[in-house]
Design an enzyme around this catalytic site. Structure first.
Site, PDB file in Angstrom:
ATOM      1  N   LEU A 101       0.850  -1.189   0.000  1.00 16.51           N
ATOM      2  CA  LEU A 101       0.000   0.000   0.000  1.00 16.51           C
ATOM      3  C   LEU A 101       0.887   1.241   0.000  1.00 16.51           C
ATOM      4  O   LEU A 101       1.938   1.253   0.642  1.00 16.51           O
ATOM      5  CB  LEU A 101      -0.886   0.023   1.250  1.00 16.51           C
ATOM      6  CG  LEU A 101      -2.015  -1.001   1.306  1.00 16.51           C
ATOM      7  CD1 LEU A 101      -2.702  -0.929   2.666  1.00 16.51           C
ATOM      8  CD2 LEU A 101      -3.032  -0.768   0.188  1.00 16.51           C
ATOM      9  N   ASN A 140      -4.506  -6.127   8.740  1.00 19.52           N
ATOM     10  CA  ASN A 140      -3.852  -7.126   7.897  1.00 19.52           C
ATOM     11  C   ASN A 140      -3.585  -8.379   8.721  1.00 19.52           C
ATOM     12  O   ASN A 140      -3.456  -8.305   9.944  1.00 19.52           O
ATOM     13  CB  ASN A 140      -2.517  -6.578   7.385  1.00 19.52           C
ATOM     14  CG  ASN A 140      -1.791  -7.552   6.467  1.00 19.52           C
ATOM     15  OD1 ASN A 140      -2.419  -8.202   5.619  1.00 19.52           O
ATOM     16  ND2 ASN A 140      -0.492  -7.674   6.624  1.00 19.52           N
ATOM     17  N   HIS A 153      -0.798 -11.550   8.892  1.00 20.99           N
ATOM     18  CA  HIS A 153       0.528 -11.931   8.396  1.00 20.99           C
ATOM     19  C   HIS A 153       0.891 -13.299   8.981  1.00 20.99           C
ATOM     20  O   HIS A 153       0.705 -13.514  10.178  1.00 20.99           O
ATOM     21  CB  HIS A 153       1.549 -10.863   8.814  1.00 20.99           C
ATOM     22  CG  HIS A 153       2.920 -11.134   8.280  1.00 20.99           C
ATOM     23  ND1 HIS A 153       3.233 -10.943   6.954  1.00 20.99           N
ATOM     24  CD2 HIS A 153       4.031 -11.613   8.877  1.00 20.99           C
ATOM     25  CE1 HIS A 153       4.498 -11.288   6.768  1.00 20.99           C
ATOM     26  NE2 HIS A 153       5.012 -11.690   7.919  1.00 20.99           N
ATOM     27  N   ASP A 201       4.223  -4.445   7.745  1.00 15.97           N
ATOM     28  CA  ASP A 201       4.061  -5.459   8.799  1.00 15.97           C
ATOM     29  C   ASP A 201       4.541  -4.986  10.167  1.00 15.97           C
ATOM     30  O   ASP A 201       5.091  -5.767  10.953  1.00 15.97           O
ATOM     31  CB  ASP A 201       4.804  -6.761   8.417  1.00 15.97           C
ATOM     32  CG  ASP A 201       4.261  -7.385   7.141  1.00 15.97           C
ATOM     33  OD1 ASP A 201       3.067  -7.207   6.852  1.00 15.97           O
ATOM     34  OD2 ASP A 201       5.029  -8.057   6.435  1.00 15.97           O
TER      35      ASP A 201
HETATM   36  C1  GRF Z   1      -2.307 -15.796   4.179  1.00 15.16           C
HETATM   37  O1  GRF Z   1      -1.268 -16.693   4.527  1.00 15.16           O
HETATM   38  C2  GRF Z   1      -2.100 -14.483   4.866  1.00 15.16           C
HETATM   39  O2  GRF Z   1      -1.494 -14.590   6.111  1.00 15.16           O
HETATM   40  C3  GRF Z   1      -1.180 -13.747   3.918  1.00 15.16           C
HETATM   41  O3  GRF Z   1      -1.598 -14.137   2.632  1.00 15.16           O
HETATM   42  C4  GRF Z   1      -2.243 -15.411   2.702  1.00 15.16           C
HETATM   43  C5  GRF Z   1      -3.611 -15.216   2.118  1.00 15.16           C
HETATM   44  O4  GRF Z   1      -4.333 -16.412   2.007  1.00 15.16           O
HETATM   45  N1  GRF Z   1      -1.253 -12.324   4.142  1.00 15.16           N
HETATM   46  P1  GRF Z   1      -5.858 -16.368   1.574  1.00 15.16           P
HETATM   47  O5  GRF Z   1      -5.931 -15.628   0.244  1.00 15.16           O
HETATM   48  O6  GRF Z   1      -6.618 -15.655   2.647  1.00 15.16           O
HETATM   49  O7  GRF Z   1      -6.260 -17.794   1.430  1.00 15.16           O
END
Ligand code: GRF
Length: 209
Positions: free
Chosen positions: A93, A107, A109, A145
């Protein structure tokens, strides 16, 4: 009226589905008003449409990152969204978008932040040799992050783990953590002792006095 959520997703969309299911079960008092993807072929778009949730593709150009964000922000505003959820959104972003929704973008992570920021967090964790891995929901700030942490869940790293097996174990916890953390955020406006949302909706940092 329940708070309206806007989702940004680039891929599979399993976290988005977990949030939508938590809402359907009545575990999370909110409504997903709109999902936007930067990728036309994102499975998240199809999953949203299957669930009867408005879903739109907006083309992305790295030459003008803000153009996508302006268009997405305008659509989220028109849809009455007060909270933006990143659910596997694979673009950085710009400060423009973060400032447009200060303290109002979350978000997830796949690591126990502040360890292993950025891409391939599960691979980074395996390579480092940690014995505990996990996932984190945090408020998005201009630094990648690094925003205030709203919640975390831990999983063991097993001897014979590969990136895939560890990712799958973490993902299972992501699906529990994300709806829980959103619920707490909406109920309290407070990030688990990590700061508080001011009247202007900005998340104050613990060290801001
Ligand atoms: C997940 O592992 C999340 O932590 C990361 O991207 C992945 C997204 O998976 N930010 P999904 O598209 O929600 O299945």
């Amino acid at each position: 009226m329940p708070p309206r959520i806007g989702v940004l997703a680039s891929g599979r969309g399993s976290n988005f589905v977990a949030i939508a299911e938590a809402i359907r079960r009545g575990d999370l008092k909110a409504e997903i008003a709109l999902l936007i993807s930067d990728r036309k072929d994102a499975a998240a778009l199809a999953k949203a449409r299957e669930l009867g949730i408005a879903a739109e593709h907006i083309p992305y150009s790295v030459k003008d990152r803000e153009a996508f964000e302006r268009a997405a922000g305008d659509r989220f505003d028109e849809a009455g969204c007060s909270l933006i959820i990143l659910a596997g959104y694979m673009r950085l972003l710009t400060p423009y978008f973060v400032r447009r929704y200060p303290g109002r973008i979350l978000n997830i992570h796949p690591s126990l932040l502040p360890s292993f920021r950025g891409l391939h967090a599960q691979k980074q964790a395996l390579e480092f040799g940690v014995k505990i891995a996990g996932c984190t929901v945090h408020v998005v700030t201009e630094e990648l992050d690094a925003g205030p942490i709203l919640g975390q869940r831990a999983v063991p790293v097993l001897e014979d783990d590969t990136e895939d097996t560890l990712s799958a174990r973490i993902l299972e916890q992501e699906h529990r953590l994300y709806p829980e953390a959103i619920g707490r955020y909406l109920a309290d406006g407070v990030g688990m002792g990590q700061g508080s949302v001011t009247a202007a909706g900005r998340l104050g940092q613990p060290d801001e006095g």
